[in-house]
Enzyme design. Structure first.
Site, mmCIF file in Angstrom:
data_model
loop_
_atom_site.group_PDB
_atom_site.id
_atom_site.type_symbol
_atom_site.label_atom_id
_atom_site.label_comp_id
_atom_site.label_asym_id
_atom_site.label_seq_id
_atom_site.Cartn_x
_atom_site.Cartn_y
_atom_site.Cartn_z
ATOM 1 N N VAL B 172 32.992 48.162 66.095
ATOM 2 C CA VAL B 172 33.239 48.056 64.850
ATOM 3 C C VAL B 172 34.530 48.632 64.506
ATOM 4 O O VAL B 172 35.067 49.778 65.006
ATOM 5 C CB VAL B 172 32.059 49.001 63.871
ATOM 6 C CG1 VAL B 172 32.473 49.054 62.387
ATOM 7 C CG2 VAL B 172 30.710 48.598 64.290
ATOM 8 N N PRO B 173 35.648 47.659 64.261
ATOM 9 C CA PRO B 173 36.832 47.707 64.297
ATOM 10 C C PRO B 173 37.764 48.609 63.277
ATOM 11 O O PRO B 173 38.421 48.239 62.464
ATOM 12 C CB PRO B 173 37.694 46.228 64.169
ATOM 13 C CG PRO B 173 36.520 45.731 63.350
ATOM 14 C CD PRO B 173 35.175 46.264 63.587
ATOM 15 N N CYS B 174 37.173 49.827 63.398
ATOM 16 C CA CYS B 174 38.178 50.997 62.385
ATOM 17 C C CYS B 174 39.400 51.129 62.827
ATOM 18 O O CYS B 174 40.275 51.377 62.215
ATOM 19 C CB CYS B 174 37.373 52.227 62.359
ATOM 20 S SG CYS B 174 37.279 53.093 64.041
ATOM 21 N N HIS B 175 39.759 50.373 64.169
ATOM 22 C CA HIS B 175 41.346 50.451 64.463
ATOM 23 C C HIS B 175 42.039 49.650 63.737
ATOM 24 O O HIS B 175 43.250 49.742 63.848
ATOM 25 C CB HIS B 175 41.394 50.379 66.012
ATOM 26 C CG HIS B 175 40.996 48.881 66.364
ATOM 27 N ND1 HIS B 175 39.598 48.851 66.818
ATOM 28 C CD2 HIS B 175 41.376 47.823 66.690
ATOM 29 C CE1 HIS B 175 39.215 47.589 67.156
ATOM 30 N NE2 HIS B 175 40.434 47.065 67.121
ATOM 31 N N ARG B 176 41.465 48.654 62.986
ATOM 32 C CA ARG B 176 42.206 47.803 62.284
ATOM 33 C C ARG B 176 42.686 48.213 60.837
ATOM 34 O O ARG B 176 43.270 47.293 59.939
ATOM 35 C CB ARG B 176 41.410 46.388 62.094
ATOM 36 C CG ARG B 176 41.543 45.859 63.520
ATOM 37 C CD ARG B 176 40.472 44.381 63.340
ATOM 38 N NE ARG B 176 40.325 44.069 64.718
ATOM 39 C CZ ARG B 176 39.181 43.232 65.077
ATOM 40 N NH1 ARG B 176 38.192 42.911 64.143
ATOM 41 N NH2 ARG B 176 38.854 43.113 66.436
#
Lengths: 162, 204
Positions: B172-176
């Site tokens: 789940v791309p919270c890095h984006r």
């Protein structure tokens, strides 16, 4: 604070439980007794009180499963002896000699030896498992070890191999 | 105490002191536990350019991805407490997820196709996680933009908290999610890990 992951229980107590199973039911049935013990333990684990003595709890389950195995075996035709695959022996002969000696002990002595000397349970716990009092458990343990020692002494082994 | 009580001198020391190999029995336990529906949580690790990642799954799906800096043992203890103590090291159960992560880190995969169990996030944090999946590979969005997407434009700080407590980082791309002023912002796996992921995706 809740219970630890069951993986930790397997890691910490797995080898001990296998040795106990081995000593009570012998090499042929030890793997089955171990598997049934840990499956039953996994099933009951969430309900185990957090402050329980996990080691004594496991040995209690292992004892029930081992006794089940022995009863089932006595109803089956005698199995062909095969070498244990799980415990890696330094010398295979030594392992078979030990089981050969253990199976000659009265069951109470054999179990006491397993729970006290292999599982490390104090005699009070052993007495709770087997019935009787700590003093009689201590006696059974001492007698069992003394018999094993004399059966496994080099002179006795030469005697038997003749 | 007699000498015979001393385990050092008991006849087992020489034979049963031998090394015990439980690997075969462990596989059997896993198979029988699965058959009986007792495998509540399984886990394994994968080595990645951002360090070793812990993966944990329930029957519903992937429930946790954890960086080494989070302390894998601590994470497992928390899973035992919050989900179930019937937690075992996986056999092949997580191989597909691990394969997808390998592909992602080798740049041959840009999205994950795995079932997710989002039970560790609730309410607004869960809403944020659901919207994070709308930020495409190679793109970024500001905390404010995600707050707007989640229907609470003023909850910018809460978006930051949702990202910081994301139970499924990488997947789940919270890095984006980055700062409006151009900074990349903080990250659960550390700032270096965030930069590594954004570079991998070609976003920076």
């Amino acid at each position: 604070m809740g219970r630890e992951p069951f993986e930790v229980v397997v890691e910490r107590y797995g080898p001990m439980v296998l040795r106990v199973c081995w000593a009570v039911v012998g090499p042929t049935l030890a793997d089955d007794a171990w598997s049934e013990t840990f499956l039953a333990a996994l099933r009951a684990y969430p309900e185990l009180a957090p402050d329980s003595n996990v080691e004594a709890w496991l040995v209690t389950i292992a004892r029930n499963k081992a006794i089940d195995q022995l009863r089932a075996q006595s109803r089956r035709p005698a199995p062909t002896e095969r070498l244990p695959e799980t415990i890696r022996w330094e010398e295979h002969d030594a392992g078979l000699d030990l089981w050969d000696a253990l199976r000659r002990l009265p069951q109470k002595q054999r179990e006491t030896v397993a729970y006290h000397f292999l599982a490390g349970l104090p005699y009070t716990e052993v007495a709770r498992l087997l019935g009787g009092n700590p003093a009689s458990a201590r006696r059974a343990g001492a007698d069992g070890i003394a018999s094993l020692r004399s059966m496994l002494a080099p002179s006795a082994q030469e005697e038997r191999s003749r | 105490m007699t000498g015979q009580d001393n385990p050092e001198s008991d006849p087992f020391a020489t034979v049963l002191g031998a090394e015990v190999d439980l690997s075969r029995l462990r596989l059997r336990l896993l198979a029988e536990a699965e058959r009986d529906g007792l495998l509540d949580v399984v886990y394994r690790t994968v080595d990645a350019p951002v360090g070793r990642l812990l993966l944990a799954a329930t029957r519903r799906g992937l429930v946790r991805v954890a960086y080494e800096v989070e302390g894998h043992d601590t994470v497992l203890a928390t899973l035992a407490e919050r989900i179930s103590p019937r937690l075992l090291k996986a056999g092949s159960q997580l191989d597909a997820v691990a394969g997808q992560l390998d592909d992602y880190f080798s740049r041959v995969r840009s999205r994950f196709d795995v079932d997710l169990d989002l039970r560790l996030a609730s309410r607004f944090r869960l809403t944020v996680l659901e919207h994070l999946r709308e930020i495409p590979y190679g793109g970024t969005a500001s905390y404010a933009a995600v707050a707007a997407l989640a229907g609470s434009p003023r909850a910018v700080r809460a978006v930051g908290t949702a990202c910081a407590t994301n139970p499924l980082p990488v997947v789940v791309p919270c890095h984006r999610v980055v700062r409006s002023d151009g900074g990349i912002g903080r990250y659960v796996g550390g700032d270096d890990a965030k930069r590594t992921l954004l570079r991998l995706e070609g976003a920076i």
